[in-house]
Each structure stands twice: as structure tokens, then as C-alpha cells.
Design a protein around this motif. Structure first.
Motif, PDB file in Angstrom:
ATOM      1  N   GLY A 186       0.874  -1.264  -0.016  1.00 28.67           N
ATOM      2  CA  GLY A 186       0.071   0.052   0.028  1.00 28.67           C
ATOM      3  C   GLY A 186       1.041   1.211   0.015  1.00 28.67           C
ATOM      4  N   ARG A 187       0.488   2.555   0.177  1.00 31.57           N
ATOM      5  CA  ARG A 187       0.948   3.788  -0.067  1.00 31.57           C
ATOM      6  C   ARG A 187       2.213   3.830   0.747  1.00 31.57           C
ATOM      7  NH1 ARG A 187      -2.621   8.914   0.265  1.00 31.57           N
ATOM      8  NH2 ARG A 187      -2.819   8.285  -1.919  1.00 31.57           N
ATOM      9  N   GLY A 188       3.472   4.268   0.318  1.00 32.25           N
ATOM     10  CA  GLY A 188       4.455   4.577   0.959  1.00 32.25           C
ATOM     11  C   GLY A 188       5.691   4.206   0.132  1.00 32.25           C
ATOM     12  N   LEU A 189       7.010   4.101   0.805  1.00 25.93           N
ATOM     13  CA  LEU A 189       8.012   4.021  -0.023  1.00 25.93           C
ATOM     14  C   LEU A 189       8.670   2.256   0.375  1.00 25.93           C
ATOM     15  CD1 LEU A 189       9.433   7.461   0.801  1.00 25.93           C
ATOM     16  CD2 LEU A 189       9.635   6.453  -1.542  1.00 25.93           C
ATOM     17  N   LEU A 190       8.962   1.906  -0.760  1.00 25.18           N
ATOM     18  CA  LEU A 190       9.429   0.536  -0.605  1.00 25.18           C
ATOM     19  C   LEU A 190      10.891   0.622  -1.296  1.00 25.18           C
ATOM     20  CD1 LEU A 190       8.441  -2.540  -0.210  1.00 25.18           C
ATOM     21  CD2 LEU A 190       8.324  -2.797  -2.615  1.00 25.18           C
ATOM     22  N   LEU A 191      11.903   0.215  -0.340  1.00 24.35           N
ATOM     23  CA  LEU A 191      13.245  -0.002  -0.678  1.00 24.35           C
ATOM     24  C   LEU A 191      13.796  -1.042  -1.410  1.00 24.35           C
ATOM     25  CD1 LEU A 191      16.034   1.312   0.034  1.00 24.35           C
ATOM     26  CD2 LEU A 191      16.323  -0.415   1.992  1.00 24.35           C
ATOM     27  N   PHE A 192      14.447  -1.013  -2.472  1.00 21.90           N
ATOM     28  CA  PHE A 192      14.661  -2.413  -3.399  1.00 21.90           C
ATOM     29  C   PHE A 192      16.194  -2.160  -4.100  1.00 21.90           C
ATOM     30  CE2 PHE A 192      13.741  -1.291  -7.847  1.00 21.90           C
ATOM     31  CZ  PHE A 192      13.180   0.108  -7.762  1.00 21.90           C
ATOM     32  N   THR A 193      16.936  -1.334  -3.307  1.00 25.63           N
ATOM     33  CA  THR A 193      18.348  -1.163  -3.591  1.00 25.63           C
ATOM     34  C   THR A 193      18.908  -2.432  -3.990  1.00 25.63           C
ATOM     35  OG1 THR A 193      18.312   0.524  -2.165  1.00 25.63           O
ATOM     36  CG2 THR A 193      20.523   0.185  -3.347  1.00 25.63           C
ATOM     37  N   THR A 238       1.358   4.478 -13.547  1.00 26.83           N
ATOM     38  CA  THR A 238       1.213   5.960 -13.514  1.00 26.83           C
ATOM     39  C   THR A 238       0.624   6.324 -11.940  1.00 26.83           C
ATOM     40  OG1 THR A 238      -1.047   5.672 -14.531  1.00 26.83           O
ATOM     41  CG2 THR A 238       0.447   6.172 -15.950  1.00 26.83           C
ATOM     42  N   SER A 239       0.594   5.419 -11.399  1.00 26.29           N
ATOM     43  CA  SER A 239       0.056   5.733  -9.626  1.00 26.29           C
ATOM     44  C   SER A 239       1.222   5.040  -8.862  1.00 26.29           C
ATOM     45  CB  SER A 239      -1.095   5.082  -9.514  1.00 26.29           C
ATOM     46  OG  SER A 239      -1.167   3.853  -9.832  1.00 26.29           O
ATOM     47  N   ALA A 240       2.454   4.985  -9.238  1.00 22.52           N
ATOM     48  CA  ALA A 240       3.685   4.392  -8.537  1.00 22.52           C
ATOM     49  C   ALA A 240       4.778   5.228  -9.368  1.00 22.52           C
ATOM     50  CB  ALA A 240       4.001   3.127  -8.367  1.00 22.52           C
ATOM     51  N   SER A 241       5.829   5.515  -8.404  1.00 26.86           N
ATOM     52  CA  SER A 241       7.103   6.139  -9.015  1.00 26.86           C
ATOM     53  C   SER A 241       8.404   5.681  -8.391  1.00 26.86           C
ATOM     54  CB  SER A 241       6.925   7.689  -9.082  1.00 26.86           C
ATOM     55  OG  SER A 241       6.459   8.060  -7.801  1.00 26.86           O
ATOM     56  N   LEU A 242       9.370   6.309  -8.971  1.00 25.69           N
ATOM     57  CA  LEU A 242      10.741   5.892  -8.479  1.00 25.69           C
ATOM     58  C   LEU A 242      11.242   7.063  -7.678  1.00 25.69           C
ATOM     59  CD1 LEU A 242      12.069   3.974 -11.583  1.00 25.69           C
ATOM     60  CD2 LEU A 242      11.075   2.859  -9.410  1.00 25.69           C
ATOM     61  N   ASP A 249      -8.215   7.989  -3.732  1.00 25.86           N
ATOM     62  CA  ASP A 249      -6.618   8.143  -3.598  1.00 25.86           C
ATOM     63  C   ASP A 249      -6.182   7.962  -5.276  1.00 25.86           C
ATOM     64  OD1 ASP A 249      -7.649   5.341  -3.991  1.00 25.86           O
ATOM     65  OD2 ASP A 249      -5.702   4.777  -3.317  1.00 25.86           O
ATOM     66  N   ASP A 250      -7.396   7.948  -6.243  1.00 27.47           N
ATOM     67  CA  ASP A 250      -6.811   7.690  -7.617  1.00 27.47           C
ATOM     68  C   ASP A 250      -5.996   8.722  -8.282  1.00 27.47           C
ATOM     69  OD1 ASP A 250      -6.584   6.881 -10.175  1.00 27.47           O
ATOM     70  OD2 ASP A 250      -8.848   6.888 -10.549  1.00 27.47           O
ATOM     71  N   MET A 251      -6.808   9.939  -8.518  1.00 32.18           N
ATOM     72  CA  MET A 251      -6.207  10.999  -9.154  1.00 32.18           C
ATOM     73  C   MET A 251      -5.071  11.500  -8.265  1.00 32.18           C
ATOM     74  SD  MET A 251      -6.361  12.609 -11.764  1.00 32.18           S
ATOM     75  CE  MET A 251      -4.799  13.749 -12.218  1.00 32.18           C
ATOM     76  N   PRO A 252      -5.157  11.791  -6.650  1.00 31.58           N
ATOM     77  CA  PRO A 252      -4.079  12.129  -6.034  1.00 31.58           C
ATOM     78  C   PRO A 252      -2.833  10.986  -6.173  1.00 31.58           C
ATOM     79  CG  PRO A 252      -5.734  12.179  -4.736  1.00 31.58           C
ATOM     80  CD  PRO A 252      -6.457  11.511  -6.080  1.00 31.58           C
ATOM     81  N   ALA A 253      -2.761   9.898  -6.828  1.00 30.04           N
ATOM     82  CA  ALA A 253      -1.786   8.852  -7.157  1.00 30.04           C
ATOM     83  C   ALA A 253      -1.038   9.367  -8.597  1.00 30.04           C
ATOM     84  CB  ALA A 253      -2.320   7.729  -7.194  1.00 30.04           C
ATOM     85  N   ARG A 290      -0.996   4.416  -4.404  1.00 31.66           N
ATOM     86  CA  ARG A 290      -2.256   3.765  -4.125  1.00 31.66           C
ATOM     87  C   ARG A 290      -2.479   3.318  -2.646  1.00 31.66           C
ATOM     88  NH1 ARG A 290      -5.596   3.264  -8.281  1.00 31.66           N
ATOM     89  NH2 ARG A 290      -7.370   3.640  -6.364  1.00 31.66           N
ATOM     90  N   ARG A 291      -3.334   3.540  -1.871  1.00 33.28           N
ATOM     91  CA  ARG A 291      -3.789   2.944  -0.583  1.00 33.28           C
ATOM     92  C   ARG A 291      -3.419   1.483  -0.501  1.00 33.28           C
ATOM     93  NH1 ARG A 291      -4.427   6.226   3.398  1.00 33.28           N
ATOM     94  NH2 ARG A 291      -4.822   8.281   2.941  1.00 33.28           N
ATOM     95  N   ARG A 292      -4.400   0.654  -1.523  1.00 31.02           N
ATOM     96  CA  ARG A 292      -4.166  -0.784  -1.576  1.00 31.02           C
ATOM     97  C   ARG A 292      -2.923  -1.277  -2.002  1.00 31.02           C
ATOM     98  NH1 ARG A 292      -7.255  -2.777  -5.422  1.00 31.02           N
ATOM     99  NH2 ARG A 292      -7.726  -0.608  -6.014  1.00 31.02           N
TER     100      ARG A 292
END
Lengths: 142, 142, 142
Positions: free
Chosen positions: C14-21, C48-52, C89-93, C127-129
């Protein structure tokens, strides 16, 4: 095909935009294969409280306005932030870096960066104090 | 290994997002080495008041909402700005460009851009009047 | 000169930062030509609803503050938005993805990514989910 890299060290005087287009052009001229070379120049900032920006290099007021905008959008000392160990400009610096970018790629055509007429390459220092910053340059191409 | 470049000229009707995925795909198809090619396509916008964006290409309301958000975040005529020589949308255009980006790199696998199902490549015009914009395409790969 | 690509599949909670270095480093180690290799690693997010994002990987509070800032800047359910088909949370994403970026390029020197000491590579889920996300890795170099 060539693949070369070099690290530029930039000393910033504190928050604001530092133009360093000429240093980038000089390095490209020294590694690309002359006036027929086609390739890609990538810049990478090795910090999380500074970033890279392409902006107008004509009116210095543009740079002041840019910094003014970011200072209003992400105020120093904003009570929203809990990561305050390094002072009121620490977390705002991370947010400003997230809103801009650590990397920049510019095509090289006929041995030259394809920057537009008014474009300069800037390091955007987000901390208030002076810092030593490293930017890696990488060239791939003929 | 191939290293090629081409300049696309895009005519924008004024502020907003202009889809040009097909022109990019066509150029990649003409330069990448067929259905087994692996490489990198980089796009570079030669302006400081327009930028590049990857966004959803399904619902046009997404594009309108995006522009609405940026217009609220960076209002035309904002009294914060002192660089007003070219009108009330001049400095906001520079800020909008700084918040998005002048460059975009997309891997090419099996001869094709690895865009997601819903992704389109857009030029984001930030000035109100129509403009002629140049986007450099650069391909490195097999 | 090598040109290789690989798709990483990441499962976000769900929403937040996922480390994958580490996953990125492992792949670079498997494709770059050993301890003398120079090249460029590009990551591309096919959504288009996630980024780096490159950010500090030391204090987890930085990541929480970043998400807090974006949630305040682009509130879920903001009445400004008309594209609401997939929820508040769709358009904010989409806006959060536009304010960050879908791609990231990091030079490789002596066989290693030139990340700074405190830099980690994150997928920013907007996205929240929970979602299944694809990130394409592409390496060009020796």
C-alpha cells in the motif's frame, strides 16, 4: 562505442542554484569522439539534500523566484516533519530533492550537448549551509 | 551497438498535455535493430517552460485534473514572483517545468518501448499561448 | 558493449516507500563486466500511480515525513479532481507520480552503482491498496 565516467566536485555556498554547464561541456568535449559523435550524457547527484535542474540561464531573477517558490511550498521548520535531527532545513531539503531529481540525461549530437538556447545545468543546493557535492558524469556513445 | 538521434518538432495549442507516443514509437521502430533489439530511448525537451510527462492515456479527465492541480499549485500572476517580463504565466511555467522534468528514458526490449498498458508520453506545455517545441530522441542499443 | 534488460516484480503493501536497492545491485553485479565495468543503469516504472525515488535510507522517519508531505500537498478526495472512478486516492496517485518520476538512471563505475552513502532506491506506491508493480532494469556499458 565509448563508455566513460568522471566525478565533478562542486562547492555550494548554501541554498540556491549553482550553474555548472561549462564544466559539463568541457568534459563532454574531452570524451565524445569529435564533431560527428552521437551519444548520451547522464549526470547523477550523490546526495539526498541537493538535486539537478535544467533552467533558464538568462535572468537571475528566475533562479531567485524558483528558490522562493520551493521555500514557500516546503517551509523550513514545518511542524509536519518529525525528522529534525539536523535542523529545520533538513527534512525540507529531502522533500525539495524528491520534487526535483537526482539525475539528468541529455543527448549529445555532433559532439555537443543538445541543450536549448536558454537552458543551463544547475545543482540545486537545498541546505542552508555550504556543502561539498559530488555529481557523476557518464557518457555513452560514439 | 547503435547510437542515433533525431529531433521531433511539436506544435502545442497552448497550456496542457500533448500526447505524442506514436511519433516516438515510429522512430524507435525505424532505428532499433528489429524484434530482438535491447536498448534505451531517451527524450529531451529543449525548453524551460515545457516538460515531459508519462501519464495515463485512457481518461482525458486525468489530463485536465493534472493541469488543474498545477494551475492551483503555481498560480499565474502569483505576487511571489518577480520575473514577470513575459507575462503572468512566464515564471509559473518555469516552476511547473522544474516540478516535472525535461528528460525521460524508457528501456527498449524486443524492439519495443516498455511502456505500461496505460502509459502515454506527453509534452506538457506550460505557457498559455501556442508554441513550437523541440524534443530530441536518442537511442542507444542493439 | 553490453545492452541487457530485466523486469523486477515488486509487491507493495500500500501507500509508502519500498526499498529495493539490493535487488538492483544484484542484477547489476550479474550483468556488468566485472570490477572494471563502466556503464549506465536505468530503471523504469511501468505504472502511472507509482514512481521511483532516491532518498535517504538511514532514518525511517524521513520516509514517513515524505509521505506525510505528499498527502498534505495532494489530499485524497480533493474536490478539485473529477477523475474519481477508482476512488479518492486515484487522481492524487497520478499527481504524486507526476511530481516524482517514472525513470531513474544511475552511472555504474568499477562495476558498482555510484549511489551516495545515504542513498537508497525506492518504489513510491501512491495507491492505498497493495499492488503488484513492474520495474524494468536496463544496463548499457562494458
Amino acid at each position: 562505442m565509448r563508455s566513460l565516467a568522471h566525478t565533478l566536485v562542486l562547492q555550494t555556498p548554501g541554498r540556491g542554484l549553482l550553474l555548472f554547464t561549462e564544466a559539463v561541456k568541457d568534459w563532454v568535449a574531452s570524451v565524445a569522439g569529435g564533431s560527428t559523435a552521437t551519444g548520451l550524457l547522464t549526470l547523477y547527484c550523490r546526495h539526498t539534500s541537493a538535486s539537478l535542474l535544467v533552467q533558464e540561464n538568462a535572468d537571475p531573477e528566475v533562479l531567485a523566484d524558483l528558490d522562493r517558490f520551493f521555500s514557500r511550498l516546503v517551509p523550513d521548520g514545518d511542524p509536519l516533519f518529525r525528522h529534525t535531527a539536523e535542523g529545520p532545513d533538513d527534512m525540507p531539503a529531502h522533500v525539495r530533492a524528491a520534487l526535483t531529481q537526482p539525475h539528468l540525461s541529455v543527448p549529445v549530437v555532433q559532439g555537443q550537448l543538445t541543450l536549448g538556447t536558454w537552458q543551463g545545468i544547475y545543482l540545486f543546493e537545498h541546505r542552508r549551509r555550504p556543502h561539498r557535492r559530488e555529481v557523476v558524469l557518464q557518457y555513452l556513445g560514439s
